[in-house]
Every structure is written in structure tokens, then in C-alpha cells.
Design an enzyme around this catalytic site. Sequence first.
Site, PDB file in Angstrom:
ATOM      1  N   CYS A  47      21.356  29.916  38.415  1.00 47.37           N
ATOM      2  CA  CYS A  47      20.792  28.601  38.110  1.00 47.37           C
ATOM      3  C   CYS A  47      19.417  28.772  37.449  1.00 47.37           C
ATOM      4  O   CYS A  47      18.829  29.839  37.494  1.00 47.37           O
ATOM      5  CB  CYS A  47      20.599  27.801  39.388  1.00 47.37           C
ATOM      6  SG  CYS A  47      22.008  27.859  40.487  1.00 47.37           S
ATOM      7  N   ARG A  65      21.945  31.035  30.878  1.00 42.49           N
ATOM      8  CA  ARG A  65      22.302  31.507  32.218  1.00 42.49           C
ATOM      9  C   ARG A  65      23.579  30.840  32.724  1.00 42.49           C
ATOM     10  O   ARG A  65      24.132  31.261  33.731  1.00 42.49           O
ATOM     11  CB  ARG A  65      21.165  31.210  33.210  1.00 42.49           C
ATOM     12  CG  ARG A  65      19.895  31.963  32.913  1.00 42.49           C
ATOM     13  CD  ARG A  65      18.703  31.327  33.595  1.00 42.49           C
ATOM     14  NE  ARG A  65      18.689  31.570  35.027  1.00 42.49           N
ATOM     15  CZ  ARG A  65      17.980  32.521  35.611  1.00 42.49           C
ATOM     16  NH1 ARG A  65      17.233  33.311  34.901  1.00 42.49           N
ATOM     17  NH2 ARG A  65      18.030  32.677  36.913  1.00 42.49           N
ATOM     18  N   HIS A  93      54.517  64.476  32.299  1.00 41.80           N
ATOM     19  CA  HIS A  93      55.808  63.864  31.965  1.00 41.80           C
ATOM     20  C   HIS A  93      55.789  63.287  30.554  1.00 41.80           C
ATOM     21  O   HIS A  93      56.609  62.438  30.227  1.00 41.80           O
ATOM     22  CB  HIS A  93      56.151  62.781  32.995  1.00 41.80           C
ATOM     23  CG  HIS A  93      56.330  63.363  34.363  1.00 41.80           C
ATOM     24  ND1 HIS A  93      57.463  64.055  34.738  1.00 41.80           N
ATOM     25  CD2 HIS A  93      55.489  63.415  35.423  1.00 41.80           C
ATOM     26  CE1 HIS A  93      57.316  64.476  35.981  1.00 41.80           C
ATOM     27  NE2 HIS A  93      56.124  64.108  36.417  1.00 41.80           N
ATOM     28  N   GLU A 127      40.427  50.578  34.552  1.00 46.43           N
ATOM     29  CA  GLU A 127      39.270  49.781  34.155  1.00 46.43           C
ATOM     30  C   GLU A 127      38.337  50.592  33.239  1.00 46.43           C
ATOM     31  O   GLU A 127      37.815  50.057  32.257  1.00 46.43           O
ATOM     32  CB  GLU A 127      38.515  49.294  35.401  1.00 46.43           C
ATOM     33  CG  GLU A 127      37.243  48.516  35.144  1.00 46.43           C
ATOM     34  CD  GLU A 127      37.431  47.206  34.377  1.00 46.43           C
ATOM     35  OE1 GLU A 127      38.579  46.818  34.103  1.00 46.43           O
ATOM     36  OE2 GLU A 127      36.408  46.593  34.031  1.00 46.43           O
ATOM     37  N   LYS A 184      35.458  35.396  25.719  1.00 50.97           N
ATOM     38  CA  LYS A 184      35.133  35.579  27.134  1.00 50.97           C
ATOM     39  C   LYS A 184      36.219  34.986  28.025  1.00 50.97           C
ATOM     40  O   LYS A 184      36.613  35.561  29.013  1.00 50.97           O
ATOM     41  CB  LYS A 184      33.776  34.929  27.442  1.00 50.97           C
ATOM     42  CG  LYS A 184      33.350  35.046  28.890  1.00 50.97           C
ATOM     43  CD  LYS A 184      33.034  36.482  29.250  1.00 50.97           C
ATOM     44  CE  LYS A 184      32.677  36.689  30.709  1.00 50.97           C
ATOM     45  NZ  LYS A 184      32.867  38.075  31.137  1.00 50.97           N
ATOM     46  N   TRP A 191      24.441  26.298  38.798  1.00 49.84           N
ATOM     47  CA  TRP A 191      25.695  27.024  38.695  1.00 49.84           C
ATOM     48  C   TRP A 191      26.274  26.953  40.100  1.00 49.84           C
ATOM     49  O   TRP A 191      25.728  27.541  41.033  1.00 49.84           O
ATOM     50  CB  TRP A 191      25.426  28.466  38.250  1.00 49.84           C
ATOM     51  CG  TRP A 191      26.545  29.409  38.473  1.00 49.84           C
ATOM     52  CD1 TRP A 191      26.757  30.194  39.573  1.00 49.84           C
ATOM     53  CD2 TRP A 191      27.619  29.710  37.577  1.00 49.84           C
ATOM     54  NE1 TRP A 191      27.890  30.946  39.413  1.00 49.84           N
ATOM     55  CE2 TRP A 191      28.430  30.680  38.205  1.00 49.84           C
ATOM     56  CE3 TRP A 191      27.962  29.253  36.305  1.00 49.84           C
ATOM     57  CZ2 TRP A 191      29.576  31.193  37.593  1.00 49.84           C
ATOM     58  CZ3 TRP A 191      29.092  29.779  35.709  1.00 49.84           C
ATOM     59  CH2 TRP A 191      29.881  30.733  36.348  1.00 49.84           C
ATOM     60  N   GLU A 248      37.586  48.305  24.734  1.00 47.91           N
ATOM     61  CA  GLU A 248      37.276  46.942  24.281  1.00 47.91           C
ATOM     62  C   GLU A 248      35.920  46.830  23.592  1.00 47.91           C
ATOM     63  O   GLU A 248      35.745  45.994  22.719  1.00 47.91           O
ATOM     64  CB  GLU A 248      37.432  45.902  25.401  1.00 47.91           C
ATOM     65  CG  GLU A 248      36.346  45.839  26.428  1.00 47.91           C
ATOM     66  CD  GLU A 248      36.532  44.713  27.439  1.00 47.91           C
ATOM     67  OE1 GLU A 248      36.926  43.608  27.063  1.00 47.91           O
ATOM     68  OE2 GLU A 248      36.265  44.963  28.634  1.00 47.91           O
ATOM     69  N   LYS A 294      37.294  49.355  29.527  1.00 47.12           N
ATOM     70  CA  LYS A 294      35.884  49.117  29.172  1.00 47.12           C
ATOM     71  C   LYS A 294      35.568  49.840  27.870  1.00 47.12           C
ATOM     72  O   LYS A 294      34.971  49.282  26.972  1.00 47.12           O
ATOM     73  CB  LYS A 294      34.930  49.628  30.266  1.00 47.12           C
ATOM     74  CG  LYS A 294      34.729  48.761  31.465  1.00 47.12           C
ATOM     75  CD  LYS A 294      33.813  47.574  31.298  1.00 47.12           C
ATOM     76  CE  LYS A 294      34.521  46.337  30.869  1.00 47.12           C
ATOM     77  NZ  LYS A 294      35.370  45.635  31.758  1.00 47.12           N
ATOM     78  N   ASN A 316      17.369  28.253  43.657  1.00 42.88           N
ATOM     79  CA  ASN A 316      18.285  29.292  43.164  1.00 42.88           C
ATOM     80  C   ASN A 316      18.530  30.249  44.306  1.00 42.88           C
ATOM     81  O   ASN A 316      17.595  30.590  45.034  1.00 42.88           O
ATOM     82  CB  ASN A 316      17.643  30.112  42.040  1.00 42.88           C
ATOM     83  CG  ASN A 316      17.593  29.350  40.749  1.00 42.88           C
ATOM     84  OD1 ASN A 316      18.036  28.210  40.687  1.00 42.88           O
ATOM     85  ND2 ASN A 316      17.039  29.978  39.730  1.00 42.88           N
ATOM     86  N   GLY A 317      19.763  30.759  44.432  1.00 43.53           N
ATOM     87  CA  GLY A 317      20.067  31.725  45.483  1.00 43.53           C
ATOM     88  C   GLY A 317      21.111  31.168  46.429  1.00 43.53           C
ATOM     89  O   GLY A 317      21.736  30.136  46.151  1.00 43.53           O
TER      90      GLY A 317
HETATM   91  O1  M6R Z   1      38.334  35.115  33.557  1.00 38.43           O
HETATM   92  P1  M6R Z   1      39.370  36.112  33.978  1.00 38.43           P
HETATM   93  O2  M6R Z   1      38.881  37.045  35.038  1.00 38.43           O
HETATM   94  O3  M6R Z   1      40.658  35.469  34.368  1.00 38.43           O
HETATM   95  O4  M6R Z   1      39.637  36.978  32.681  1.00 38.43           O
HETATM   96  C1  M6R Z   1      40.646  37.954  32.677  1.00 38.43           C
HETATM   97  C2  M6R Z   1      40.504  38.883  31.513  1.00 38.43           C
HETATM   98  O5  M6R Z   1      40.577  38.180  30.307  1.00 38.43           O
HETATM   99  C3  M6R Z   1      39.183  39.666  31.556  1.00 38.43           C
HETATM  100  O6  M6R Z   1      39.056  40.383  32.745  1.00 38.43           O
HETATM  101  C4  M6R Z   1      39.100  40.637  30.362  1.00 38.43           C
HETATM  102  O7  M6R Z   1      40.056  41.634  30.498  1.00 38.43           O
HETATM  103  C5  M6R Z   1      37.679  41.226  30.271  1.00 38.43           C
HETATM  104  N1  M6R Z   1      37.105  40.910  29.007  1.00 38.43           N
HETATM  105  C6  M6R Z   1      37.634  42.696  30.359  1.00 38.43           C
HETATM  106  O8  M6R Z   1      36.316  43.161  30.287  1.00 38.43           O
END
Ligand code: M6R
Length: 610
Positions: free
Chosen positions: A2, A27, A506, A483, A605, A78, A490, A487, A103-104
Amino acid sequence: MCGIVGYTGHVQAAPVLMDGLERLEYRGYDSAGICVSDGDAAHPLKALRVKGRLSALREASENGKAVPGLSGIGHTRWATHGEPTVENAHPHLSGGKVAVVHNGIIENYAELRVKLQGRGYVFESETDTETIAHLLHYYDHGDPVDAIVRTVMHLKGSFALGILFEERPGEVYGIRRDSPLIAATSPEGSFIASDVPAILPWTRNVAYLENMEIVRLSPEGITFFNLDGEPIEKEFTTVSWDVEAAEKGGYAHFMLKEIHEQPKAMEDTIRPHIRDGRIVMDELGMSDDEIRGIRHIQMAACGSAWHVCMTAKYIMERMARIPVDVDLASEFRYRDPVLEEGTMLMVVSQSGETADSLAALRYGKQQGMLSLAIVNVVGSSIAREADRVFYTAAGPEIAVATTKAYSTQLAACVMLALHFGRIRGVVDDDTYAAHVEALLKMPEQIREILRGEARMQWLAGKYANTRDAFFIGRGLDYASVLEGALKLKEISYIHAEAYAAGELKHGTISLIEKGSMVLAVATQKDLMEKEVSNMVEVRARGGTLLALTMEGNYDMEDQADFTIYVPRTEDVLYPNLVVVPLQLLAYYVSLSRGIDVDKPRNLAKSVTVE
Ligand code: M6R
């Protein structure tokens, strides 16, 4: 999270507050409000709150004209406790005498609420913040600093507060613990704010409040106090950042800022759920019978959240002995799954708006399944539609690549697994206690890993031009490398694949050649020997081997070209630690390659289409 702004001075407060709040928009927020003190009126505290954007607040206040006055506080919220509504928006008032923005997270708000209700206070919101307003009112006997000190003594958790007292026109008070707050001074007046951008048009002259320091803004200037109510001296510094750098708190990118926010996000997610060594899940609203009745868990999510589910499968099966299946949300409802009675659907989502995850939830509900969602955004579609919700407290995540939301989702899964395991009588007391203790240590352990950031930056520089990267691991480490590989690909556009280490021979091992980068995560004691054999196989084919393991496992250096260590913890908690160096590696590789880290190509996002 927030945003807070407070002002007193010679110009109208409302426009100053709204302008400051707009500078904190990055934010993230879902509602906003201001309270202005008009010293001449009979009831000087005038508050205005709206759900949604600041433009609605501008409209409702006629650009500030409807709330005249020279001092005030403002807030962008938020949501954490209670949905984003006008009632839950800040400022919160008590008896028209005190107004507060916060905030918090107040961890003991439920218990305080009951006590205050016993003293006759009526609550108008579901927020933790309203308890602070009533406590301030209760302790206000004409000495604001004393009322603040007495109030904060009762608060567990984190807070940065902006406060107005009806009987102190022209004065604004602030205090903080574990949530940032600055004070600033300019010829036009003085300010408090949760972050530097809010005050940059007025001044660059700021003081950073330390935990439990109190600030009073008045027309005469700024005074700081300690908890004994004694005035203290504080140094002002000149901010040299421009607005863009200030929004990122001095970090080059939101992703880096969010990586560094992980200790705090973890604390905010874990702490409120641990009381006296016990995991408390009251807000989930699941009875012990309901938990005992779960015969199977079906998980569904997308992207990184799906990796969380892959990790959770191992943890839930080990700690709670509940069989778990994991589906990509985009596949789940199309495969005509067999869902037996007693199956609970778990959906994991940061945004709570991902189209496939929402559709998976709706499908599961149609099939009569009980649903539990782990969500970061309060009041999002998934949060509203799921039967049960666990909110992570990561705060707004702005970078496309998820970091702190992922970590907090993992922590949520561990806590749920331990909680379910205890209620179902399958986790013994010692194991339970050891894991609770380890959970509480994690924020500090993540801080320790972050202190080694320079090493990851150096490593990233060395491998920034790699064409192919392979991430391998066994068991929970396999879930972690999924993951790690995502990372890297992407945000760096390097081709990266994750494999269960035992699966390499395999097929995939034929891709390993001189110079291929292979990163092995090896933290699971029972699988260590087997994983080391897989690493040796890779090295024998000319691959460059990086190992990510736990402190003390120094034999690893005999096998790997480079070894990264994380602090020791319980086996099921390593995914939360190893992900941090993996995030840093991806971040610095992306940076070396000159990519827009926060907005990688072709990605959004929140993916709200199927
Ligand atoms: O908002 P969500 O957690 O549902 O989003 C899922 C994926 O789109 C998200 O985790 C995406 O894979 C990320 N950009 C990865 O860093």
C-alpha cells in the site's frame, strides 16, 4: 504494497495527498482514500474513500475542493484483510476523533478486535487497521505521542502508520515497524510517505524512520520522538534518484526489487499463521473433519504456479499422506478427469485472474469438488469463487517474471501440508516442531543467500552467452529446476530445459556436448548419491556442471565446475531457498544480454485469455 502520504503546510492538503498517491501507483492498489483536517470546523476530520482508481477519488473530492484543509493523510490500499471495498479502504476513523492509514499486517488483529468490541467499539470494516484506529482513540487523553506508544505496544506484526487527531489540527503523526516510512521537509510544508517518489516534486530532503521512531509534522516543522516520548535528532539526507529509480526503491528493475522483497514477503505470509509453535489456519475456515475427509487432492495452475503445485505434490504426500495429482490448468478440464468423492481441488495463482486457472476452478466446482485457492490478490476472481482461500502476503508483483509470489506460494503449501498432516495424525510432534522452527528461520536464510548476490552476478556474466542450458534434479529438486529453467528462458531467451536427473539417460543426454551448461540442484539427502551419479554422467560428456546444494555438502566440489551453497534446512523447505540463486542467475543473465528484464517479449503479467 500500500502507499501512504501525509502532509501539513501552507497549501491545500488534498491535492498534495492525491498527487503523492499517484506517484505511488506503481506499487499496485485496489482502493484509495484521504482524510483532511480542517482546523476551523466543528468536526475537522473529513474522510473520502473510493474503491478503484485514484481518478475516482479525484472526482469524488472535486479535485480536493470538497475536503478543504491544510493537513491530512492519504492511502492507496492493496487488500490483505477483507475485499477491496469502500468500507475496507483507508483512512479508518474512530469516533470521528482519530484517523489512521496503515501499511503492513497486524497479526493479532482478531484478538484485539474482540477486546475492543468488549469496550463498546463498533467495527465498520473487516480490516486489521480499524483496530489501530480504535486503540488510538481508547488511549487518546490529550497526548498524541503517548497514545501512539500505548497503541503500538499492543500490535504484533508490521506497520507504518499515518495518524490525525481531531484535537491537533495542523499536526500529522507517523510511526513504523518493519514497514518503511520517511519524513521530508520543504518550504511548502512537511511530509510523511511510505516511499520516496511521493514527495519528489516538493523536496529531496528526507529522513528515514527507524523501527519504533515516531514523527510529528506541524506547521513549525518536524519533530522525532523515541518510545519514551523524548525528542530525538535525526539526520536528513538528499535523495539523488530520479522518479523512475525512486519507484524501484533504487533497484535497477522491479524483478530485482521483488527478489529482495522475498524475506519480508515470506515473513508476512508465514508469521501470521504461526502462534505458539502451532500453524493456525483459522481464516481458511476448514474444520478438522473436513480436513480428515480429504481423500485426494487435485491441483491445477499455470506456469510458475504449476511448478509450485509440482513441489506441493511431494510435500503434501510426504507430510500429510494425501495422494496428489497435478495438472496444467489448460489441460485439466479437457482430459475428462476421474474425480472421486473426497477429492479437493487446489488452484494456485498470484493474480487470481489467470483464465485457465479460473476455468479449472469452475470446472472442479461443477463436478462438486471442494475447492481451495492459494491467491495473492485479495478479491480477485479465483479468490471470490473458491470455497476456501489462503492469501499469500507477497504484495503487488510488477515484474512479469514471478519471484516473491512464487516463494510465498511455496511457503503456503508447506504450512498447509504440515497443518493437514497434524490434524490427520500423520506428522509426529518432533517433525512438526522442527519444520515450524525451520519455516520461521527462512526469511533470514533468504537474506543470507541475497548477501551472496555478487557471486551469482559473476556466474551469470560467465554463462550469459550459453546457447543451451539444462537444469536437473531429483525429487523435490526436480520441481525446483522446473522453475529455474523457466526463469532463465522467459527473461534471457536462452533455450533451457528441466529434467528429472534420472531421466537424462533415456534420451536427453545425447544433447549434452562440450560447453553445454548443466545446473544440478542437489539438496535431498536420500537422493544425493543417485543425483551425484547423474552429474558424473553429464560431466563425462563434456558438459559444464554447476551444482546448487546445501552448506556442508562440500564433496560436491569434486564433481562440479562451480558450486553454489544455500543454508541448511529441512528437506521440504529447500525449494524455497534454492529458487533465490536461480532467480538471481536468470536476472543477471538477462541483464548481461541487454533484455528488458521486467517486460520480456511476448509475455504479459496476467494471462486472462485461454
Ligand atoms: O497469476 P498466476 O499465478 O495465475 O500466473 C500464472 C503464470 O502465468 C505465471 O506464473 C507465469 O508463468 C510467470 N510469468 C512466470 O514467471
